[in-house]
Design a protein around this motif. Sequence first.
Motif, PDB file in Angstrom:
ATOM      1  N   UNK A  33      71.076  66.917  57.435  1.00  0.00           N
ATOM      2  CA  UNK A  33      70.244  66.173  56.493  1.00  0.00           C
ATOM      3  C   UNK A  33      71.054  64.992  55.965  1.00  0.00           C
ATOM      4  N   UNK A  34      70.507  63.808  56.057  1.00  0.00           N
ATOM      5  CA  UNK A  34      71.200  62.638  55.514  1.00  0.00           C
ATOM      6  C   UNK A  34      70.358  62.028  54.400  1.00  0.00           C
ATOM      7  N   UNK A  35      70.921  62.075  53.195  1.00  0.00           N
ATOM      8  CA  UNK A  35      70.273  61.527  51.995  1.00  0.00           C
ATOM      9  C   UNK A  35      70.788  60.097  51.838  1.00  0.00           C
ATOM     10  N   UNK A  36      70.008  59.110  52.296  1.00  0.00           N
ATOM     11  CA  UNK A  36      70.519  57.730  52.257  1.00  0.00           C
ATOM     12  C   UNK A  36      70.477  57.161  50.844  1.00  0.00           C
ATOM     13  N   UNK A  37      69.603  57.695  49.981  1.00  0.00           N
ATOM     14  CA  UNK A  37      69.574  57.236  48.591  1.00  0.00           C
ATOM     15  C   UNK A  37      70.930  57.463  47.934  1.00  0.00           C
ATOM     16  N   UNK A  38      71.584  58.578  48.292  1.00  0.00           N
ATOM     17  CA  UNK A  38      72.896  58.894  47.703  1.00  0.00           C
ATOM     18  C   UNK A  38      73.919  57.819  48.072  1.00  0.00           C
ATOM     19  N   UNK A  39      73.748  57.236  49.250  1.00  0.00           N
ATOM     20  CA  UNK A  39      74.698  56.209  49.696  1.00  0.00           C
ATOM     21  C   UNK A  39      74.490  54.932  48.861  1.00  0.00           C
ATOM     22  N   UNK A 112      72.958  45.631  54.832  1.00  0.00           N
ATOM     23  CA  UNK A 112      73.658  45.423  56.107  1.00  0.00           C
ATOM     24  C   UNK A 112      74.936  46.255  56.136  1.00  0.00           C
ATOM     25  N   UNK A 113      75.630  46.325  55.013  1.00  0.00           N
ATOM     26  CA  UNK A 113      76.894  47.061  54.904  1.00  0.00           C
ATOM     27  C   UNK A 113      76.689  48.553  55.201  1.00  0.00           C
ATOM     28  N   UNK A 114      75.533  49.087  54.818  1.00  0.00           N
ATOM     29  CA  UNK A 114      75.303  50.535  54.954  1.00  0.00           C
ATOM     30  C   UNK A 114      74.564  50.940  56.232  1.00  0.00           C
ATOM     31  N   UNK A 115      74.091  49.952  56.985  1.00  0.00           N
ATOM     32  CA  UNK A 115      73.223  50.273  58.130  1.00  0.00           C
ATOM     33  C   UNK A 115      73.927  51.130  59.189  1.00  0.00           C
ATOM     34  N   UNK A 134      63.784  54.191  56.481  1.00  0.00           N
ATOM     35  CA  UNK A 134      64.355  54.883  57.643  1.00  0.00           C
ATOM     36  C   UNK A 134      63.452  54.680  58.869  1.00  0.00           C
ATOM     37  N   UNK A 135      62.156  54.878  58.690  1.00  0.00           N
ATOM     38  CA  UNK A 135      61.228  54.703  59.823  1.00  0.00           C
ATOM     39  C   UNK A 135      61.025  53.242  60.201  1.00  0.00           C
ATOM     40  N   UNK A 136      61.213  52.345  59.241  1.00  0.00           N
ATOM     41  CA  UNK A 136      60.942  50.926  59.519  1.00  0.00           C
ATOM     42  C   UNK A 136      62.175  50.165  60.019  1.00  0.00           C
ATOM     43  N   UNK A 137      63.368  50.503  59.499  1.00  0.00           N
ATOM     44  CA  UNK A 137      64.559  49.697  59.809  1.00  0.00           C
ATOM     45  C   UNK A 137      65.713  50.514  60.398  1.00  0.00           C
ATOM     46  N   UNK A 138      66.068  51.621  59.748  1.00  0.00           N
ATOM     47  CA  UNK A 138      67.294  52.333  60.148  1.00  0.00           C
ATOM     48  C   UNK A 138      67.093  53.051  61.485  1.00  0.00           C
ATOM     49  N   UNK A 192      63.816  44.892  53.434  1.00  0.00           N
ATOM     50  CA  UNK A 192      63.438  46.271  53.765  1.00  0.00           C
ATOM     51  C   UNK A 192      62.717  46.984  52.623  1.00  0.00           C
ATOM     52  N   UNK A 193      61.570  46.456  52.163  1.00  0.00           N
ATOM     53  CA  UNK A 193      60.865  47.114  51.051  1.00  0.00           C
ATOM     54  C   UNK A 193      60.346  48.488  51.452  1.00  0.00           C
ATOM     55  N   UNK A 194      60.097  49.312  50.429  1.00  0.00           N
ATOM     56  CA  UNK A 194      59.515  50.630  50.676  1.00  0.00           C
ATOM     57  C   UNK A 194      58.102  50.451  51.208  1.00  0.00           C
ATOM     58  N   UNK A 195      57.880  50.896  52.418  1.00  0.00           N
ATOM     59  CA  UNK A 195      56.515  50.909  52.965  1.00  0.00           C
ATOM     60  C   UNK A 195      56.476  51.884  54.132  1.00  0.00           C
TER      61      UNK A 195
END
Length: 230
Positions: A33-39, A112-115, A134-138, A192-195
């Motif tokens: 499980x990767x919680x990207x919000x934590x990053x 960009x730094x976290x991608x 995550x579904x749109x960019x990562x 990368x807005x939330x959508x």
Amino acid sequence: MTEKRCAIAIDGPSGAGKSTIAKAVAARRGYIYVDTGAIYRTVGLAARRGSVDPHDAAGVAALLPGLDIRFDYGPDGSQRMYLNGEDVSAAIRTPEASMYASAVSAIPAVRAFLLDMQRDAAKTHSVVMDGRDIGTVVLPQAGLKIFLTASLEARAKRRLAELTAKGDPSTLADVITDMTRRDEQDTSRAAAPLKAAADAVVVDTSDMTLPQSIQAVCDLAEERFGRTEP
Ligand code: DC
């Protein structure tokens, strides 16, 4: 022979239950499980500690080369975040840290730094990754994309229960105010807005219990990827 890696992307607004559900689905399927919000929260904390205004794109960008951000997993499977070697897993969970995270996450240099850090996790493991893009960019190639949502009221009540359990004195009105502001910031930003991804399955958990929500996502995963070994 290379083993096939599966990726489940779960995006949605704060308080929709993403992290709890993603963690449970990952455990059931044997994925990480990767919680990207934590990053993003860890970058926000670095700005806070460096006394940098989290809306100051140039100031935050200047901090990035000096940041060593890593994560690993504790014995109970929870994701632990490290900032320059210090375990900041608890420090990133305050309401103030949430606002800092939301603000720094609007800065393209931060994204960009976290991608690569996020993409690398999905190269080596099957993952359930949650976030906003995550579904749109990562992981645009993720085999299953879910947009998890719920009404503002349902989300605020759940978040309040979490905060109260930790001894935080926030009221429902405080949580609704913070959440509305953060939703607005996360959906209106240019980067990368939330959508929901065009091919995401929308799951509205307003009237579902937690076990029902977990089951709904597990059922979708099973349809897409088949059963896992018990
Ligand atoms: O999921 P969370 O509440 O821990 O996320 C904190 C903030 O980080 C959230 O307000 C938006 C940002 N974020 C983001 O922009 N992209 C992600 N993939 C994950 C989080």
